[in-house]
Design a protein around this motif. Structure first.
Motif, PDB file in Angstrom:
ATOM      1  N   GLU A   1       0.807  -1.225   0.000  1.00 29.48           N
ATOM      2  CA  GLU A   1       0.000   0.000   0.000  1.00 29.48           C
ATOM      3  C   GLU A   1       0.843   1.279   0.000  1.00 29.48           C
ATOM      4  O   GLU A   1       0.332   2.339  -0.314  1.00 29.48           O
ATOM      5  CB  GLU A   1      -0.930   0.016   1.215  1.00 29.48           C
ATOM      6  CG  GLU A   1      -1.957  -1.103   1.229  1.00 29.48           C
ATOM      7  CD  GLU A   1      -2.960  -0.979   0.109  1.00 29.48           C
ATOM      8  OE1 GLU A   1      -3.474   0.133  -0.117  1.00 29.48           O
ATOM      9  OE2 GLU A   1      -3.230  -2.008  -0.536  1.00 29.48           O
ATOM     10  N   LYS A   2       2.090   1.169   0.420  1.00 29.50           N
ATOM     11  CA  LYS A   2       2.990   2.338   0.536  1.00 29.50           C
ATOM     12  C   LYS A   2       2.454   3.374   1.520  1.00 29.50           C
ATOM     13  O   LYS A   2       2.728   4.562   1.402  1.00 29.50           O
ATOM     14  CB  LYS A   2       3.226   3.004  -0.822  1.00 29.50           C
ATOM     15  CG  LYS A   2       3.845   2.112  -1.850  1.00 29.50           C
ATOM     16  CD  LYS A   2       5.311   2.203  -1.764  1.00 29.50           C
ATOM     17  CE  LYS A   2       5.957   1.494  -2.944  1.00 29.50           C
ATOM     18  NZ  LYS A   2       7.217   0.921  -2.581  1.00 29.50           N
ATOM     19  N   SER A   3       1.672   2.883   2.500  1.00 29.33           N
ATOM     20  CA  SER A   3       1.037   3.790   3.446  1.00 29.33           C
ATOM     21  C   SER A   3       0.598   3.003   4.671  1.00 29.33           C
ATOM     22  O   SER A   3      -0.035   1.949   4.531  1.00 29.33           O
ATOM     23  CB  SER A   3      -0.173   4.447   2.780  1.00 29.33           C
ATOM     24  OG  SER A   3      -1.060   4.984   3.723  1.00 29.33           O
TER      25      SER A   3
ATOM     26  N   SER B   1      -3.330   3.315   4.744  1.00 31.24           N
ATOM     27  CA  SER B   1      -3.981   2.405   3.791  1.00 31.24           C
ATOM     28  C   SER B   1      -3.847   0.955   4.229  1.00 31.24           C
ATOM     29  O   SER B   1      -4.784   0.164   4.086  1.00 31.24           O
ATOM     30  CB  SER B   1      -3.392   2.570   2.392  1.00 31.24           C
ATOM     31  OG  SER B   1      -3.680   3.851   1.891  1.00 31.24           O
TER      32      SER B   1
ATOM     33  N   ARG C   1       3.797  13.220   1.899  1.00 38.00           N
ATOM     34  CA  ARG C   1       3.591  12.487   0.650  1.00 38.00           C
ATOM     35  C   ARG C   1       2.279  11.715   0.793  1.00 38.00           C
ATOM     36  O   ARG C   1       2.237  10.605   1.248  1.00 38.00           O
ATOM     37  CB  ARG C   1       4.753  11.514   0.423  1.00 38.00           C
ATOM     38  CG  ARG C   1       4.916  11.158  -1.032  1.00 38.00           C
ATOM     39  CD  ARG C   1       5.813   9.990  -1.262  1.00 38.00           C
ATOM     40  NE  ARG C   1       7.224  10.249  -1.053  1.00 38.00           N
ATOM     41  CZ  ARG C   1       8.147   9.301  -1.145  1.00 38.00           C
ATOM     42  NH1 ARG C   1       7.805   8.053  -1.412  1.00 38.00           N
ATOM     43  NH2 ARG C   1       9.410   9.568  -0.948  1.00 38.00           N
TER      44      ARG C   1
ATOM     45  N   GLY D   1      -0.728   9.438   0.638  1.00 42.14           N
ATOM     46  CA  GLY D   1      -1.072   8.171   0.023  1.00 42.14           C
ATOM     47  C   GLY D   1       0.094   7.237  -0.222  1.00 42.14           C
ATOM     48  O   GLY D   1      -0.095   6.054  -0.361  1.00 42.14           O
ATOM     49  N   HIS D   2       1.293   7.766  -0.297  1.00 39.78           N
ATOM     50  CA  HIS D   2       2.462   6.917  -0.552  1.00 39.78           C
ATOM     51  C   HIS D   2       3.606   7.362   0.344  1.00 39.78           C
ATOM     52  O   HIS D   2       4.703   7.620  -0.108  1.00 39.78           O
ATOM     53  CB  HIS D   2       2.881   6.981  -2.022  1.00 39.78           C
ATOM     54  CG  HIS D   2       1.830   6.468  -2.946  1.00 39.78           C
ATOM     55  ND1 HIS D   2       1.535   5.128  -3.069  1.00 39.78           N
ATOM     56  CD2 HIS D   2       0.965   7.106  -3.757  1.00 39.78           C
ATOM     57  CE1 HIS D   2       0.550   4.970  -3.928  1.00 39.78           C
ATOM     58  NE2 HIS D   2       0.183   6.156  -4.359  1.00 39.78           N
TER      59      HIS D   2
ATOM     60  N   THR E   1       5.081   5.761   3.055  1.00 38.02           N
ATOM     61  CA  THR E   1       5.868   4.814   3.833  1.00 38.02           C
ATOM     62  C   THR E   1       6.473   3.761   2.925  1.00 38.02           C
ATOM     63  O   THR E   1       5.793   3.206   2.063  1.00 38.02           O
ATOM     64  CB  THR E   1       4.990   4.121   4.898  1.00 38.02           C
ATOM     65  OG1 THR E   1       4.325   5.115   5.671  1.00 38.02           O
ATOM     66  CG2 THR E   1       5.823   3.258   5.827  1.00 38.02           C
ATOM     67  N   ASP E   2       7.742   3.496   3.153  1.00 37.06           N
ATOM     68  CA  ASP E   2       8.444   2.425   2.442  1.00 37.06           C
ATOM     69  C   ASP E   2       9.117   1.530   3.460  1.00 37.06           C
ATOM     70  O   ASP E   2       9.496   1.986   4.547  1.00 37.06           O
ATOM     71  CB  ASP E   2       9.529   3.001   1.519  1.00 37.06           C
ATOM     72  CG  ASP E   2       8.960   3.807   0.367  1.00 37.06           C
ATOM     73  OD1 ASP E   2       8.094   3.256  -0.342  1.00 37.06           O
ATOM     74  OD2 ASP E   2       9.374   4.962   0.193  1.00 37.06           O
TER      75      ASP E   2
END
Length: 139
Positions: free
Chosen positions: A47-49, A52, A86, A88-89, A91-92
């Motif tokens: 989800e990169k979030s 989410s 950032r 919606g995106h 977290t990595d």
């Protein structure tokens, strides 16, 4: 808040019927890593979030953050990188976060392979489930 115990992520996953072995690795000092935590990290990766991922897993954002914080506090290296602002995106996973997932899934796979015959024997010994009861209003 690094080592604060949070309602276990594994309990969320356990609400759905599951089948097979589920491994929780205890480190002897009260810390552990288990399938719910790994599922959360994998969902964050997808989800990169965190928000989410929490929604997708049916947990609150706060709970997901507390679990991520607990996981991160267990290890010397960072597990996630957040990018504030950032939308919606944000977290990595770090390379160590990816390695943590790979190590855990390898432990899980090897355990399932080694214990497959014993689990199959247990499954074969299960009593049949009772037939569902019907009422006059069921038709």
């Amino acid at each position: 808040m690094k080592h604060q115990k949070v309602e276990d992520a594994d309990e969320t996953a356990a609400r759905k019927p599951r089948d097979g072995l589920f491994i929780r690795v205890y480190f002897g000092d009260g810390r552990h890593i288990g399938p719910g935590m790994i599922d959360l990290l994998e969902t964050i990766r997808t989800e990169k979030s965190i928000l989410s991922a929490a929604r997708k897993m049916g947990m609150s954002y706060r709970r997901a953050w507390l679990l991520v914080d607990e996981i991160a506090g267990n290890f010397r290296e960072p597990v996630v990188l957040t990018h504030p602002g950032r939308r919606g995106h944000g977290t990595d996973l770090t390379p160590f976060g990816e390695r943590l997932i790979a190590l855990y899934r390898d432990i899980e796979r090897r355990s399932a392979e080694a214990n497959g015959p014993a689990v199959a024997e247990l499954r074969a010994a299960l009593a049949p489930l009772p037939a569902p009861t019907t009422t006059a209003s069921d038709g």
